[in-house]
Design an enzyme around this catalytic site. Structure first.
Site, PDB file in Angstrom:
ATOM      1  CB  SER A 154      -0.970  -0.042   1.188  1.00 15.09           C
ATOM      2  OG  SER A 154      -1.968   0.937   1.080  1.00 15.09           O
ATOM      3  CG  ASP A 248      -7.074  -2.412  -3.542  1.00 18.97           C
ATOM      4  OD1 ASP A 248      -7.567  -1.342  -3.135  1.00 18.97           O
ATOM      5  OD2 ASP A 248      -5.853  -2.655  -3.525  1.00 18.97           O
ATOM      6  CG  HIS A 278      -5.902  -1.970   0.085  1.00 14.33           C
ATOM      7  ND1 HIS A 278      -5.141  -1.539  -0.967  1.00 14.33           N
ATOM      8  CD2 HIS A 278      -5.339  -1.444   1.195  1.00 14.33           C
ATOM      9  CE1 HIS A 278      -4.162  -0.766  -0.525  1.00 14.33           C
ATOM     10  NE2 HIS A 278      -4.259  -0.706   0.797  1.00 14.33           N
TER      11      HIS A 278
END
Length: 313
Positions: A154, A248, A278
């Site tokens: 991320s 995501d 995610h």
């Protein structure tokens, strides 16, 4: 592919008393505590990968000590990973990503240096990036004979890519490969907003917007190459593995990054995450599909590192 049934149950449990509070309705400390509570779960110690763990401190570019955690596997095959944790540049820390780093160290035979870079909003862009650059140089100098990997999930994946661009520009340190898991690479968020999974899957576009607002309070920086990575010059980067997740909001950004890297002449492998959300690398201990996908990511990355070492030899 349908959303994984266990993840669907987790989301239903989270919504049992109504939709979770959006990040912008919480204080920074509340957001950090919620992230920690969701990421740190009781585990049977016997199931943890066998690694030795030591906390260290290194100097940042402005001489402020940065904490890091060093994971040494039982078998070190001359690989070292500088790992940058996710959490939207605001949440996340060494503890929330402890399992992820243990798995990488044990599975890849690599020493892992997990970096506790300073976080927004107290330390907005470019301080987290500069801390990541300092930590990467420290790792390189400490392990000069190891294959050096930059990895992150991320926000950490976005930072890793920014560090790689800095290393390319300065010729130091040597980076042998990149592992980028569901990276945010479009600060305008137009791509994410146009997708099919903008909310309801553990991460929303509104939450992403809030994270960018904390990290980059001056919108004049949003076009910087280290942030607007889909418009940056990505040529000359090392072999890369990009992992994405089907449900995501950042899925399409990751796919476009793969395309951008390929057209820039970078050797890149894409590992999709069908049915996943995610942050799937952090839930591999409770979601079998996430664990299987994590092993696929690791296998692809091991192949990249093996190939790079053979090519060098």
């Amino acid at each position: 592919m349908p959303l994984d049934r266990i993840i669907r149950s987790l989301i239903a449990w989270q919504h049992a008393d109504g939709a979770p509070t959006p990040l912008r309705a919480m204080s920074v400390e509340q957001a950090r505590e919620r992230y920690r509570e969701s990421a740190i779960r009781p585990r049977r110690r016997a199931n943890e990968p066998a690694v030795t763990v030591v906390d260290e401190k290194i100097d940042s570019s402005d001489s402020v000590p940065i904490r890091c955690r060093v994971y040494t596997p039982q078998v070190d095959i001359d690989r070292v990973i500088t790992y940058l944790h996710g959490g939207g540049w605001v949440t996340g820390d060494l503890d929330t990503h402890d399992l992820a780093c243990r798995v990488l160290a044990a599975s890849l035979g690599a020493v892992v240096i997990s970096v506790d870079y300073r976080r927004a909003p107290e330390f907005p862009y470019p301080t987290p990036l500069n801390d990541a650059i300092s930590a990467t140089r420290w790792t390189s100098h400490l392990f000069p004979e190891h294959d050096h990997v930059l990895a992150g999930d991320s926000a950490g994946a976005q930072l890793a890519l920014g560090v790689a661009l800095d290393a390319r520009a300065n010729g130091d340190p040597r980076i042998d490969a990149l592992l980028l898991m569901y990276p945010p690479v479009d600060p305008s968020l137009r791509i994410a907003a146009a997708g099919a999974h903008t909310e309801g899957y553990l991460l929303s576009v509104d939450d992403l917007t809030w994270c960018y607002e904390q990290y980059v309070p001056d919108p004049g920086h949003l076009n910087d190459p280290a942030l607007d990575l889909l418009h940056a010059d990505l040529s000359g980067l090392p072999p890369t593995v990009v992992a994405t997740a089907e449900f995501d909001p950042l899925q399409r950004e990751g796919e476009l990054l793969v395309e951008k890297l390929r057209t820039s002449g970078v050797s890149v492998r894409h590992v999709p995450g069908p049915g996943l959300v995610h942050g799937s690398f952090l839930i591999q201990d409770i979601v079998p599909a996430a664990a299987a996908n994590a092993q696929q990511v690791i296998q692809e990355f091991d192949a990249v590192l093996t190939s790079a070492r053979q090519h060098t030899a």
